[in-house]
Design an enzyme around this catalytic site. Structure first.
Site, PDB file in Angstrom:
ATOM      1  CE  LYS A 194      -3.566   2.381   2.679  1.00 21.87           C
ATOM      2  NZ  LYS A 194      -2.827   3.576   3.070  1.00 21.87           N
ATOM      3  NE  ARG A 195       6.039   3.066   3.547  1.00 24.88           N
ATOM      4  CZ  ARG A 195       7.123   2.434   3.976  1.00 24.88           C
ATOM      5  NH1 ARG A 195       7.016   1.498   4.909  1.00 24.88           N
ATOM      6  NH2 ARG A 195       8.302   2.730   3.500  1.00 24.88           N
TER       7      ARG A 195
END
Ligand code: GLU
Length: 514
Positions: free
Chosen positions: A269-270
């Protein structure tokens, strides 16, 4: 090993621990493609036996994501089916007998170690600079049914002591496994610990036991899942053997990881947050932290584009073809062409796929999708007009949300004129010539694309003007910038009266630099 005559039954078995990652969605997709290709059954099984990691809303999110992508479930929580229930927490009564069966056959044992006792042993190991693993080197000295007498074991269970059942991993055995993507895979059991299969504390099985028991009971023929489960495969093989189910055990395919755009490490997600692309199919808001995450749907991607992109992240058709409908994917997919190494995610490619689907999209449908944006901009326009306009500009759009920037001048006359174009084209006697053209156009009856095209060219020729100058000034006046599709298409859509008004407005508003 399973035989080829067995009906194909595959399952997507997510744990509802948060939003479904696109890697998980790809796993679901490959299961679905394989099932449909073989006239098989696609099962959705919710693996929710880890109550600590349960996240409310995650199960609904998974189902909505699959719906959005057109991945249809044949048997599942919502659909029901002859092998239900399909949510493991509703099958809890089933598992204990299987764990006990393994104890009975000497393949598993009770362990009564309390968390404190385990912590003490762990510390002891650490103080010697070693890491503790609950395996054959320690199992005999722990509080297990391997060491304690049968009476003591029964007594402890009867008095309500907490226990777990652990798998008794064979010592130093080479497990030889088959993977549909990787071929033969070998692993020695000496590096493997005695995994917990069942816990008395919550009367629930762990993933490994529930997964094997359910795949067996649901007559799953092929297990298609992410590469992160490959290290569990020896245990799963040994569990099938311990149960006496090796003959009907499923075939396995472990899909390559989805990698970061740099190719280094697993896509997270980062990475998406940093580089501005979603790693989840739908928008997600965590019910606990309130944290949000972008979704392909809300970011304006077409589900067909996402499916197409995911299909090609790990699989290739062996041809140059890149655009595949779901039906084409079903026909073309094969594990022979799924790669062994990780598939690098490329955000630009995701956008490229969306653009391809944008260009192929029916104008009427795009017009309907565009209507709410027009409304927001205060534009009321008949659908057939919007449809025509969309057809003229969609080739330059990636998302429906791009359509406004590409076509606003069709709906609203320009109030500003692109400074660079003004400097470049609005000079010398160009404005005066445009004023002449304005008067000429005012007399043109038919304002069709062909008619204005012919008229302007003939007029220009008769005057001996430079056509480029004529066209650029006309475009600047009508569009406000030197952009857009064919000028005569624009004139046709805008109409004669509005064209004249716009030329007048431009002549009044643009003051060329001295
Ligand atoms: N529940 C596991 C997961 O969340 C399933 C793994 C498997 O397919 O065996 O990925």
């Amino acid at each position: 090993m399973s035989d080829n005559t067995r009906p194909v039954r595959v399952r997507f078995a997510p744990s509802p621990t948060g939003p479904l990652h696109i890697g998980g969605l790809r796993t679901a997709l490959y299961n679905y493609l394989f099932a449909r290709q073989h006239g098989g059954t696609m099962i959705l099984r919710i693996e929710d036996t880890d109550s600590h990691r349960f996240v409310p809303g995650a199960e609904e999110y998974i189902m909505e994501s699959l719906d959005w992508c057109g991945i249809h479930i044949d048997e599942g929580v919502r659909e029901g089916g002859p092998y239900g229930p399909y949510r493991q927490s509703e099958r809890r009564e089933i598992y204990l007998q299987y764990a006990e069966q393994l104890v009975g056959s000497g393949n598993a044992y009770y362990a009564f170690d309390t968390p404190e006792e385990l912590e003490t042993v762990r510390k002891e190991y650490e103080s010697r600079g070693e890491t503790f693993a609950y395996d054959h080197t320690v199992r005999e000295r722990m509080n297990t049914s391997l060491r304690l007498s049968a009476e003591e074991v029964s007594e402890r269970i009867a008095r309500g002591d907490q226990w777990v059942i652990r798998f008794k991993m064979p010592e130093n055995e080479e497990v030889v496994m088959q993977d549909m993507i990787r071929g033969e895979v070998r692993m020695n059991t000496s590096t493997l610990d005695d995994k917990v299969l069942y816990k008395s504390a919550d009367r629930l099985p762990t993933y490994h036991l529930a997964n094997i028991v359910d795949d067996h009971l649901m007559e799953v023929s092929h297990v298609i899942r992410g590469e992160e489960w490959l290290p569990s495969l020896p245990l799963h093989y040994l569990l099938y053997r311990a149960f006496g189910w090796s003959d009907t055990q499923p075939e396995f395919a472990h899909l390559p990881l989805l990698l970061k755009p740099t190719g280094q490490g697993k896509l997270s997600k980062r990475d998406g947050d940093k580089m501005g692309f979603p790693v989840f199919p739908l928008f997600w808001k965590s019910p606990t932290t309130g944290e949000t995450a972008h979704g392909y749907r809300e970011d304006g991607y077409f589900p067909e584009a996402v499916v197409n992109m995911l299909a090609l992240l790990g699989w290739n058709p062996g041809t140059e073809q890149e655009i595949f409908s779901m039906d084409e994917l079903i026909a073309a997919f094969s594990f022979d062409r799924v790669g062994k190494s990780g598939a690098r995610f490329q955000p630009d490619k995701a956008r490229w796929f969306n653009a391809q689907y944008m260009h192929r999209r029916d104008n009427g449908e795009l017009a309907r999708l565009f209507q709410p944006i027009l409304k927001e901009k205060g534009v009321e326009a008949p659908l057939d007009r919007v449809e025509y306009i969309v057809g003229l500009v969609k080739d330059r759009a990636v998302f429906v949300s791009d359509l406004w920037d590409l076509s606003s001048y069709f709906f609203v006359a320009p109030t500003e004129y692109d400074a660079k174009s003004v400097r470049k084209y609005w000079k010398d006697d160009v404005p005066a010539r445009l004023a002449e053209l304005r008067d000429a156009l005012a007399g043109v009856e038919e304002f069709s694309v062909e008619a204005t095209d012919r008229f302007v060219h003939e007029w220009n020729e008769s005057k001996g003007y430079v056509i480029g100058q004529t066209m650029n000034s006309l475009r600047l006046a009508v569009v406000g910038a030197c952009k857009g599709p064919s000028m005569f298409e624009i004139l046709y859509v805008v109409g004669r009266d509005e064209t004249i008004r716009r030329i007048d407005a431009a002549l009044a508003a643009i003051h060329p630099e001295a």
